[in-house]
Design a protein around this motif. Structure first.
Motif, mmCIF file in Angstrom:
data_model
loop_
_atom_site.group_PDB
_atom_site.id
_atom_site.type_symbol
_atom_site.label_atom_id
_atom_site.label_comp_id
_atom_site.label_asym_id
_atom_site.label_seq_id
_atom_site.Cartn_x
_atom_site.Cartn_y
_atom_site.Cartn_z
ATOM 1 N N UNK A 359 43.678 41.495 36.540
ATOM 2 C CA UNK A 359 44.655 42.308 35.823
ATOM 3 C C UNK A 359 43.992 43.483 35.110
ATOM 4 N N UNK A 360 42.810 43.258 34.552
ATOM 5 C CA UNK A 360 42.120 44.335 33.842
ATOM 6 C C UNK A 360 41.670 45.428 34.793
ATOM 7 N N UNK A 361 41.146 45.043 35.952
ATOM 8 C CA UNK A 361 40.713 46.031 36.932
ATOM 9 C C UNK A 361 41.900 46.838 37.451
ATOM 10 N N UNK A 362 43.007 46.154 37.701
ATOM 11 C CA UNK A 362 44.199 46.863 38.181
ATOM 12 C C UNK A 362 44.718 47.827 37.114
ATOM 13 N N UNK A 363 44.674 47.397 35.856
ATOM 14 C CA UNK A 363 45.122 48.273 34.766
ATOM 15 C C UNK A 363 44.269 49.540 34.700
ATOM 16 N N UNK A 364 42.966 49.404 34.909
ATOM 17 C CA UNK A 364 42.088 50.571 34.902
ATOM 18 C C UNK A 364 42.469 51.548 36.014
ATOM 19 N N UNK A 365 42.652 51.026 37.213
ATOM 20 C CA UNK A 365 42.975 51.888 38.345
ATOM 21 C C UNK A 365 44.314 52.605 38.150
ATOM 22 N N UNK A 366 45.302 51.902 37.618
ATOM 23 C CA UNK A 366 46.615 52.515 37.424
ATOM 24 C C UNK A 366 46.558 53.567 36.315
ATOM 25 N N UNK A 367 45.856 53.274 35.234
ATOM 26 C CA UNK A 367 45.764 54.230 34.131
ATOM 27 C C UNK A 367 45.046 55.505 34.561
#
Length: 512
Positions: A359-367
């Protein structure tokens, strides 16, 4: 790729034996390998490439594709802003070099994620070795764009935060010196940090189709300077917010004190001056905030993205280095993979505990993908669209004016080119009839009285030229009672009165 069974060696599935690989190309340091002395002394087993497929579920690839698609939209938005800044007049775009530098940074960063979306690169050089910037040209371009874009965005956010701080807190309007210093920091420092990062650290495929900065020496070359710039920007922005709150509260306090003093008595001169000063500062700050609210929101949003992105990657690098040094933290995950080589989904929970969760990695990519869209909505103006409509209309509109070709046969005068009903020139030049004419009938009032006809006969009067008219050269006539006066008798200056010019071009002296 060749058959994995041939590279299994002494290692248990799904791991591969390092001794069966002799290639030295690719990113050797990116191999996920660990010694397996409990199986056979001197044996080193490696996880198949790409390692992210064994660390995170298949949905991670889907989210990575979504982030790349969002970056494509960000590129289109940034291109619209940049082309508008270049082609439209400044009154339509309100362009500024601070905005241009920030948009260029977000464009570069988004371009780094879109290049793999179009090329679909091969992440692995062989079964256990990921590609880097030396073995994959796509990786080199992708990593270069992401690295340069991240540094550019962070630096121009710092410059924008500093500019707003000087205007709001110190009432200093940045001039030419600030402009040249901003160009040196925004491009010179970024070029130096980018060169150091690519030369000493490099980029490679770590997760997803985009290349990221390697972990070796990254804290000194890339993440340290990036966090330092973002931290200073956050401190400056926080100080600006604190000052704005202080000015607002001081203005409210001065208003309350004014009401109290008005009821108790007149305030002192010192307190009155302080109140006026507080109100003046509040009005100035409020005006600057109203003009700079877009820039303030951009700084806040991008700062959150950069700081969160940097902290997570620094933590990920630290966890990877710790797992290589201490393999015991990954023992539950390794044992789970050995027990379930065909069902890796059961082992993701152990991998996320040892490393950064999905979830943290996905949040980084989306942001990071949304950075360009955020800049677009905060910098775009409605006048840009109207400006493009006007520009396209001027380029493609055909201005045609209908003029009768037969008009030249009648006259060369431009006034006769009208297509309306033309009257003879004599009727046009004829003086209009006077509107004051003698009526032929009288107006009968209700009571039987008739209005006298004063206009039955046309009254003509003889024109008499005024006596004192000077419309034509005429010698003034002396009055019979006038007394001649000689200015020389009183030493007075002559020639101050009206001097009509006679026919012989002489000037007569004034007479009373």
């Amino acid at each position: 790729m060749s058959n994995l069974t041939a590279h299994r060696g002494a290692c248990l599935a799904p791991f591969l034996d390092l001794s069966t690989f002799q290639s030295t190309n690719g990113f050797i340091a990116g191999r996920f390998c660990a010694p397996a002395d409990q199986i056979l002394p001197g044996t080193v087993c490696c996880l198949p490439c790409p390692s992210a497929e064994w660390l995170y579920p298949d949905s991670f690839s889907t989210w990575s594709l979504v982030a790349e698609s969002i970056n494509a939209v960000s590129i289109a938005a940034c291109l619209f802003l940049l082309v508008s800044f270049l082609c439209l007049p400044v009154e339509k775009t309100r362009r500024h070099y601070l905005s241009v530098g920030l948009v260029i940074g977000t464009f570069l960063m988004a371009l780094g994620f879109v290049v793999p979306l179009a090329v679909k690169p091969e992440q692995c050089y062989d079964e256990i070795t990921p590609n880097d910037m030396y073995s994959s040209l796509t990786c080199a371009w992708s990593g270069a764009f992401i690295t340069s874009g991240g540094l550019t965005v962070a630096m121009w956010i710092f410059i924008r935060a500093l500019s707003m701080h000087l205007q709001i807190c110190w009432d200093v309007l940045p001039g030419k010196r600030f402009f040249y210093a901003a160009q040196g920091l925004g491009w010179g420092v970024v070029a130096i940090l980018f060169t150091c990062t690519i030369t000493f650290t490099g980029v490679s495929f770590r997760f997803g189709d985009a290349c990221h900065v390697n972990s070796a020496h990254s804290l000194a070359d890339f993440w340290g300077p990036l966090l330092g710039i973002a931290g200073i920007s956050a401190i400056i922005q926080l100080a600006t917010f604190v000052y704005c709150i202080h000015v607002y509260l001081k203005n409210m306090w001065s208003d309350e004190k004014t009401e109290t003093n008005s009821s108790a008595g007149l305030p002192s001169y010192t307190s009155s001056v302080r109140m006026q000063s507080a109100r003046a500062v509040y009005r100035r700050v409020r005006k600057v905030l109203w003009l700079q609210w877009r820039g303030i929101l951009i700084v806040v949003f991008i700062l959150i993205d950069v700081i969160f992105f940097s902290i997570v990657f620094v933590y990920l690098d630290a966890m990877e280095n710790a797992s290589h040094d201490d393999i015991k933290s990954l023992t539950p995950w390794i044992l789970c993979l050995v027990s379930n080589p065909e069902n890796k989904e059961k082992c993701f929970q152990y991998a996320e505990k040892a490393l950064v969760n999905k979830e943290t990695i996905i949040a980084i990519l989306i942001m990071l993908s949304l950075a360009g869209i955020q800049a677009f909505f905060l910098l775009v103006r409605g006048s840009m669209f109207t400006g493009w409509v006007q520009l396209i209309g001027e380029k493609f509109a055909h201005k045609s004016e209908f003029v009768s070709l037969d008009a030249r046969r009648f006259s060369a005068d431009a006034r006769t080119f009208e297509l309306l009903n033309q009257k003879p020139r004599s009727s046009i030049l004829k003086s209009p009839t006077s509107t004051v004419t003698s009526p032929t009938e009288t107006y009968n009032s209700p009571i039987g009285r008739s209005t006298p006809d004063y206009f039955q006969k046309e009254i003509t009067r003889e024109y008499r030229s005024p006596t004192l008219s000077f419309s034509s050269p005429r010698a003034p006539q002396a009055s019979p009672n006038a007394v001649d006066w000689d200015p020389r008798s009183t030493h007075a200056r002559g020639g101050l009165g009206f001097h009509p010019v006679m026919e012989d071009d002489t000037v007569m002296e004034n007479k009373i």
